[in-house]
Design a protein around this motif. Sequence first.
Motif, mmCIF file in Angstrom:
data_model
loop_
_atom_site.group_PDB
_atom_site.id
_atom_site.type_symbol
_atom_site.label_atom_id
_atom_site.label_comp_id
_atom_site.label_asym_id
_atom_site.label_seq_id
_atom_site.Cartn_x
_atom_site.Cartn_y
_atom_site.Cartn_z
ATOM 1 N N TYR A 1 -5.038 -19.114 -1.818
ATOM 2 C CA TYR A 1 -5.414 -17.710 -1.636
ATOM 3 C C TYR A 1 -4.803 -17.148 -0.359
ATOM 4 N N MET A 2 -4.946 -17.873 0.760
ATOM 5 C CA MET A 2 -4.440 -17.377 2.037
ATOM 6 C C MET A 2 -2.925 -17.187 1.998
ATOM 7 N N GLN A 3 -2.217 -18.164 1.451
ATOM 8 C CA GLN A 3 -0.753 -18.071 1.380
ATOM 9 C C GLN A 3 -0.317 -16.901 0.507
ATOM 10 N N THR A 4 -0.980 -16.746 -0.644
ATOM 11 C CA THR A 4 -0.603 -15.686 -1.575
ATOM 12 C C THR A 4 -0.954 -14.315 -1.002
ATOM 13 N N PHE A 5 -2.101 -14.203 -0.345
ATOM 14 C CA PHE A 5 -2.522 -12.934 0.249
ATOM 15 C C PHE A 5 -1.519 -12.489 1.307
ATOM 16 N N ARG A 6 -1.071 -13.411 2.157
ATOM 17 C CA ARG A 6 -0.095 -13.068 3.200
ATOM 18 C C ARG A 6 1.162 -12.470 2.586
ATOM 19 N N GLN A 7 1.653 -13.106 1.526
ATOM 20 C CA GLN A 7 2.868 -12.627 0.875
ATOM 21 C C GLN A 7 2.647 -11.271 0.210
ATOM 22 N N LEU A 8 1.516 -11.121 -0.460
ATOM 23 C CA LEU A 8 1.225 -9.867 -1.149
ATOM 24 C C LEU A 8 1.123 -8.703 -0.175
ATOM 25 N N LEU A 9 0.521 -8.949 0.975
ATOM 26 C CA LEU A 9 0.351 -7.879 1.958
ATOM 27 C C LEU A 9 1.703 -7.357 2.424
ATOM 28 N N VAL A 10 2.626 -8.271 2.707
ATOM 29 C CA VAL A 10 3.952 -7.858 3.160
ATOM 30 C C VAL A 10 4.684 -7.099 2.059
ATOM 31 N N TYR A 11 4.628 -7.605 0.827
ATOM 32 C CA TYR A 11 5.296 -6.916 -0.275
ATOM 33 C C TYR A 11 4.676 -5.542 -0.524
ATOM 34 N N ALA A 12 3.361 -5.454 -0.403
ATOM 35 C CA ALA A 12 2.682 -4.173 -0.632
ATOM 36 C C ALA A 12 3.116 -3.136 0.394
ATOM 37 N N VAL A 13 3.196 -3.545 1.668
ATOM 38 C CA VAL A 13 3.624 -2.630 2.723
ATOM 39 C C VAL A 13 5.085 -2.238 2.513
ATOM 40 N N THR A 14 5.929 -3.233 2.199
ATOM 41 C CA THR A 14 7.356 -2.966 1.983
ATOM 42 C C THR A 14 7.557 -2.046 0.784
ATOM 43 N N GLY A 15 6.746 -2.259 -0.255
ATOM 44 C CA GLY A 15 6.877 -1.451 -1.461
ATOM 45 C C GLY A 15 6.554 0.010 -1.232
ATOM 46 N N GLN A 16 5.723 0.297 -0.230
ATOM 47 C CA GLN A 16 5.348 1.667 0.074
ATOM 48 C C GLN A 16 6.304 2.331 1.068
ATOM 49 N N ALA A 17 7.227 1.548 1.609
ATOM 50 C CA ALA A 17 8.096 2.047 2.682
ATOM 51 C C ALA A 17 8.890 3.281 2.270
ATOM 52 N N ALA A 18 9.449 3.254 1.055
ATOM 53 C CA ALA A 18 10.299 4.360 0.607
ATOM 54 C C ALA A 18 9.550 5.688 0.577
ATOM 55 N N SER A 19 8.259 5.629 0.264
ATOM 56 C CA SER A 19 7.475 6.861 0.168
ATOM 57 C C SER A 19 7.186 7.468 1.538
ATOM 58 N N PHE A 20 7.490 6.732 2.616
ATOM 59 C CA PHE A 20 7.282 7.248 3.971
ATOM 60 C C PHE A 20 8.597 7.630 4.648
ATOM 61 N N GLN A 21 9.647 7.760 3.848
ATOM 62 C CA GLN A 21 10.941 8.149 4.402
ATOM 63 C C GLN A 21 10.815 9.517 5.075
ATOM 64 N N GLY A 22 11.220 9.600 6.317
ATOM 65 C CA GLY A 22 11.163 10.851 7.057
ATOM 66 C C GLY A 22 9.779 11.200 7.582
ATOM 67 N N ALA A 23 8.831 10.270 7.498
ATOM 68 C CA ALA A 23 7.462 10.536 7.945
ATOM 69 C C ALA A 23 7.374 10.624 9.467
#
Length: 210
Positions: free
Chosen positions: A97-119
Motif C-alpha cells: 500500500y505505501m509503495q503504491t500510494f507514493r507512486q500514485l500521488l506523484v502520477y496524480a500531481v504530474t497528471g494535473q500539471a498540464a491543467s495549471f499551465q500559465g497559472a
Amino acid sequence: MRIRRRRVMTFLATAMLLASSVGLTSQARADDVSDARTMIETTCTQLLGVINSSQGDAQKQAAMQQLVRGAVDVDGVARFVLGRFWRVATPAQQQDYMQTFRQLLVYAVTGQAASFQGAKFTMGQAAMRDAGIVVDTDVTVPGKPEAQVQWVVATVGGKPKIIDILAEGTSLRLTERNDYAGVISQHGGQVQPLLDAMHHQLARFQSNAS
C-alpha cells in the motif's frame, strides 16, 4: 496528519511560570507559521517552474517526484487515508500500500500539471488552526475562475511538510480517505480489493505516461 490544548493554574508562582512558557510557545508557533508560509511560497514557485518549463514529460515527472517527496508528508498522508484499515492490513499489504500510494500521488500531481499551465499563485495569510498551520493562496489559471487553495502544514522531522490541501474548503485527504473506506467496505472490510484497484490505477497512469 494533523493537530490540538490547555489548563487553569491557581498559584501565583505557577501562573508566572506558565506565562513565561506560553511566551516561548507563542514565539515557536510564530516561527512555525512563518516557516510554513515560506515553504509553501517556495513550493508553489518550484511547482510552476516545472509545469511551465520546456522539459520533456519524463524530466518533468522526475522533477515533480522530487518536489512532492520534499514538500509533502507522503507517508503520513498515506497512513491517514487508509485510517483504521491500516490495522486490518497484513505487513505485506501495508508495504504494498505505501509503495503504491507514493507512486500514485506523484502520477496524480504530474497528471494535473498540464491543467495549471500559465497559472499564478497569490500568497495570502498563514495561521495556526486546529488542523495545523493553514496557508491561504489564490490560484488563477487562464480561462478559469480564480480558486482558493489552502495548504495545511505540520512540522514533520523538524521540517514543515504539507499534510493536506483544502480546495474551496474541501479536504483532499479526507475525500480520499472516504473513497478508500468505501471500496474496502464494499468488499467486506478486506484491504486487498483496494490494493488491486490502486494497482490498476497505477498501471493506467504508467501506460498513459509511456
